[in-house]
Design a protein around this motif. Structure first.
Motif, PDB file in Angstrom:
ATOM      1  N   LEU A 121       0.828  -1.213   0.000  1.00 48.57           N
ATOM      2  CA  LEU A 121       0.000   0.000   0.000  1.00 48.57           C
ATOM      3  C   LEU A 121       0.858   1.256   0.000  1.00 48.57           C
ATOM      4  O   LEU A 121       0.515   2.260  -0.647  1.00 48.57           O
ATOM      5  CB  LEU A 121      -0.927  -0.014   1.221  1.00 48.57           C
ATOM      6  N   HIS A 125       1.084   4.354  -2.980  1.00 50.48           N
ATOM      7  CA  HIS A 125       0.228   5.297  -2.257  1.00 50.48           C
ATOM      8  C   HIS A 125      -0.271   6.438  -3.150  1.00 50.48           C
ATOM      9  O   HIS A 125      -1.383   6.940  -2.958  1.00 50.48           O
ATOM     10  CB  HIS A 125       0.971   5.851  -1.040  1.00 50.48           C
ATOM     11  N   GLU A 127      -1.039   6.384  -6.461  1.00 51.94           N
ATOM     12  CA  GLU A 127      -2.166   5.888  -7.257  1.00 51.94           C
ATOM     13  C   GLU A 127      -3.381   5.611  -6.381  1.00 51.94           C
ATOM     14  O   GLU A 127      -4.524   5.880  -6.773  1.00 51.94           O
ATOM     15  CB  GLU A 127      -1.761   4.610  -7.997  1.00 51.94           C
ATOM     16  N   ILE A 128      -3.122   5.102  -5.194  1.00 58.21           N
ATOM     17  CA  ILE A 128      -4.233   4.803  -4.286  1.00 58.21           C
ATOM     18  C   ILE A 128      -4.921   6.087  -3.832  1.00 58.21           C
ATOM     19  O   ILE A 128      -6.162   6.138  -3.731  1.00 58.21           O
ATOM     20  CB  ILE A 128      -3.713   3.985  -3.078  1.00 58.21           C
ATOM     21  N   ASP A 129      -4.148   7.143  -3.545  1.00 58.59           N
ATOM     22  CA  ASP A 129      -4.761   8.412  -3.126  1.00 58.59           C
ATOM     23  C   ASP A 129      -5.660   8.975  -4.220  1.00 58.59           C
ATOM     24  O   ASP A 129      -6.763   9.469  -3.938  1.00 58.59           O
ATOM     25  CB  ASP A 129      -3.662   9.419  -2.782  1.00 58.59           C
ATOM     26  N   GLU A 131      -7.193   7.281  -6.577  1.00 60.37           N
ATOM     27  CA  GLU A 131      -8.379   6.425  -6.681  1.00 60.37           C
ATOM     28  C   GLU A 131      -9.332   6.643  -5.507  1.00 60.37           C
ATOM     29  O   GLU A 131     -10.556   6.582  -5.665  1.00 60.37           O
ATOM     30  CB  GLU A 131      -7.942   4.956  -6.730  1.00 60.37           C
ATOM     31  N   ILE A 132      -8.789   6.925  -4.337  1.00 63.35           N
ATOM     32  CA  ILE A 132      -9.635   7.184  -3.166  1.00 63.35           C
ATOM     33  C   ILE A 132     -10.450   8.451  -3.373  1.00 63.35           C
ATOM     34  O   ILE A 132     -11.634   8.511  -2.986  1.00 63.35           O
ATOM     35  CB  ILE A 132      -8.759   7.277  -1.893  1.00 63.35           C
ATOM     36  N   ARG A 304      -8.107   1.806   1.417  1.00 64.58           N
ATOM     37  CA  ARG A 304      -6.921   1.760   0.561  1.00 64.58           C
ATOM     38  C   ARG A 304      -6.784   0.390  -0.107  1.00 64.58           C
ATOM     39  O   ARG A 304      -6.367   0.291  -1.272  1.00 64.58           O
ATOM     40  CB  ARG A 304      -5.671   2.100   1.383  1.00 64.58           C
ATOM     41  N   ALA A 307      -9.287   0.400  -2.870  1.00 61.12           N
ATOM     42  CA  ALA A 307      -8.795   1.200  -3.995  1.00 61.12           C
ATOM     43  C   ALA A 307      -7.711   0.457  -4.765  1.00 61.12           C
ATOM     44  O   ALA A 307      -7.662   0.498  -6.007  1.00 61.12           O
ATOM     45  CB  ALA A 307      -8.254   2.533  -3.479  1.00 61.12           C
ATOM     46  N   LEU A 308      -6.841  -0.262  -4.052  1.00 56.01           N
ATOM     47  CA  LEU A 308      -5.799  -1.035  -4.724  1.00 56.01           C
ATOM     48  C   LEU A 308      -6.400  -2.161  -5.562  1.00 56.01           C
ATOM     49  O   LEU A 308      -5.925  -2.439  -6.678  1.00 56.01           O
ATOM     50  CB  LEU A 308      -4.826  -1.596  -3.688  1.00 56.01           C
ATOM     51  N   LEU A 311      -7.803  -0.582  -8.683  1.00 59.64           N
ATOM     52  CA  LEU A 311      -6.722  -0.242  -9.602  1.00 59.64           C
ATOM     53  C   LEU A 311      -6.189  -1.493 -10.303  1.00 59.64           C
ATOM     54  O   LEU A 311      -5.872  -1.460 -11.499  1.00 59.64           O
ATOM     55  CB  LEU A 311      -5.590   0.445  -8.838  1.00 59.64           C
ATOM     56  N   GLN A 322       1.837  -5.358  -8.347  1.00 60.07           N
ATOM     57  CA  GLN A 322       1.393  -5.599  -6.975  1.00 60.07           C
ATOM     58  C   GLN A 322       1.633  -7.048  -6.571  1.00 60.07           C
ATOM     59  O   GLN A 322       2.108  -7.333  -5.463  1.00 60.07           O
ATOM     60  CB  GLN A 322      -0.100  -5.269  -6.859  1.00 60.07           C
TER      61      GLN A 322
END
Length: 465
Positions: A121, A125, A127-129, A131-132, A304, A307-308, A311, A322
């Motif tokens: 994560l 982070h 890309e996750i932010d 997507e969040i 998160r 979201a991952l 993605l 991943q």
């Protein structure tokens, strides 16, 4: 420097589960245990960093506190890995190694997944932010739609439309009221009737003028009969036009009055509707604002992870990266167990042989000590039995001696008793005469009974044992 390195190496060997006494006799195994201890230390450091990231993302605590928690978790992971390694003794049997390794590898995989997740994560982070943010916007829109579909706020669109209509009615003085369409239709009808009557009246006026001029009709100029008839028809139509105009004026007046009443009614209900609309809108905005605040602060580890996953579903490259990154972290966690398993399949080293000899020697010494303790205990028991037997024999001899003395005294007393009557019969004078109350032998028997009762206990012992 060498002393410090030696101490560090000793610490790593102890961490890897090596026995210092055996390692001193087999120093060739030291590099292997130093390397194994370094692997354990690296897995613990990786777990500490992962736990620090997890605590920081999930709880949002201060980073030094998260780091302390991470260090604690790293110590727990190192202890678990050390327990797994120490429990896997050297054994060349494939079956036994597999039986021992499968649960340990399963536990290591679980720990690897737990350790790898926060690190993965953190790597993605950015890309996750992004997507969040998208997920939070979607959640806000969905919540807004659910609020608008709520029964409490279902009348808001109708109320807003009604307020707009009322404002238009008030602004236009009632002319924008759609409910006055019937009245306005009457005005249109009256206007059409008036226009038709005016048209007919003009035609009749033209015909009368034409008859007067002699340009049409009979062709005779002057006020003849044809002219008088045309004039009478034109005058009659004028009365019709006046009547139609009067009706039109009445209809226009009715429309004006209706518009005034409509504007008054709209102005009266507009304030109430605005107040209700303001209240409902404020409640809707409050609920939406509360959800937005919760939604914006919900960037925890679960969101998160979701979201991952999204993605990964949308981008196969990110999904592959991943997977490989998670696999790397899990392999690092499983590496100590795999190393120990591979070492078990290799021929036993001098260290392994010494460990087996020391263990077997310890077992032999313990068995010898246990047997010695048992022998000493048996000897003590035998001595106690012999001492007890001697004591019983001494008591028995004392009892028999007292019995022999008692029997001798009884025999002597019996002999003395036999000799005493003969001597008394020879020396004693003649027996005096008995009185009438003298019982004779009965009294002597009672005296002997009393004497026998007064004897010592040793004199009353039985004659048999």
């Amino acid at each position: 420097m060498s002393e410090r390195r030696r101490r560090l190496g000793d610490g790593l060997t102890i961490l890897a589960g090596a026995r210092p006494d055996v390692l001193a006799a087999a120093p060739g195994a030291r590099p292997r245990f130093v390397a194994l201890g370094g692997v354990l230390l690296s897995t613990g450091a990786l777990a500490a960093v992962s736990a620090a990231f997890a605590v920081g993302m999930a709880l949002g605590v201060w980073w030094p506190v998260a780091l302390l928690v991470g260090l604690g978790w790293g110590a727990v992971v190192v202890n678990l890995d050390r327990m797994i390694l120490v429990g896997m003794a050297h054994d060349a049997s494939l079956k036994r190694n597999l039986i021992m390794a499968v649960p340990r590898i399963g536990l290591a995989l679980v720990l690897g997944v737990v350790v790898a997740t926060p690190l993965t994560l953190q790597v993605f982070h950015k890309e996750i932010d992004a997507e969040i943010v998208s997920m939070q916007a979607e959640a806000a829109d969905a919540h807004r739609q659910s609020l608008e579909a709520d029964t409490r706020f279902a009348d808001l669109p109708e109320l807003e439309e009604r307020i707009a209509q009322q404002e238009a009615i008030v602004a236009s003085g009632g002319a924008a009221d759609a409910g006055l369409a019937v009245v306005r239709g009457t005005v249109a009808e009256k206007q059409a009737a008036l226009d038709s009557a005016v048209t007919v009246s003009r035609q009749l006026e033209a015909k009368a003028q034409c008859e007067l001029d002699g340009t049409c009709g009979t062709g005779d100029a002057g006020t003849g009969r044809a002219y008088l008839q045309a004039r009478a028809a034109a005058d009659a139509q004028t009365a019709v036009v006046d009547s139609a105009r009067a009706e039109l004026d009445a209809a226009v007046a009715a429309v004006t009055a209706a518009e005034g009443r409509s504007a008054s009614l709209a102005e009266g209900s507009l304030d109430r509707d605005r107040e209700e609309f303001t209240r409902l809108t404020a409640e809707l905005d409050r609920l939406q604002a509360a959800f937005d605040a919760e939604n914006e602060g919900s960037g925890g580890i679960l969101l998160r992870l979701e979201a991952l996953d999204r993605l990964g579903d949308e981008n196969m490259t990110l999904a592959a990266a991943q997977f490989m990154l998670s696999l790397l972290f899990m392999c690092v966690e499983v590496l100590p167990v795999l190393m120990k398993l591979l070492l078990n399949f290799s021929p036993p080293t001098a260290y392994d042989r010494l460990v087996a000899l020391r263990d077997s020697g310890d077992v032999d010494l313990e068995e010898m000590a246990q047997e010695s303790r048992r022998t000493v205990a048996r000897a003590r028991e035998e001595l106690l039995v012999l001492a007890e037997r001697e004591r019983v024999d001494r008591q028995k001899e004392a009892i028999l001696a007292r019995r022999r003395v008692a029997l001798a005294e009884i025999a002597a007393r019996t002999e003395a008793g036999r000799a005493q009557p003969e001597t008394a019969a020879a020396e004693a004078p003649a027996e005096p005469g008995r009185q009438m109350w003298d019982t004779g032998p009965i009294r002597e028997l009672a005296a002997r009974t009393v004497r026998s009762v007064r004897r010592r206990p040793i004199d009353r012992m039985p004659t048999t044992v």
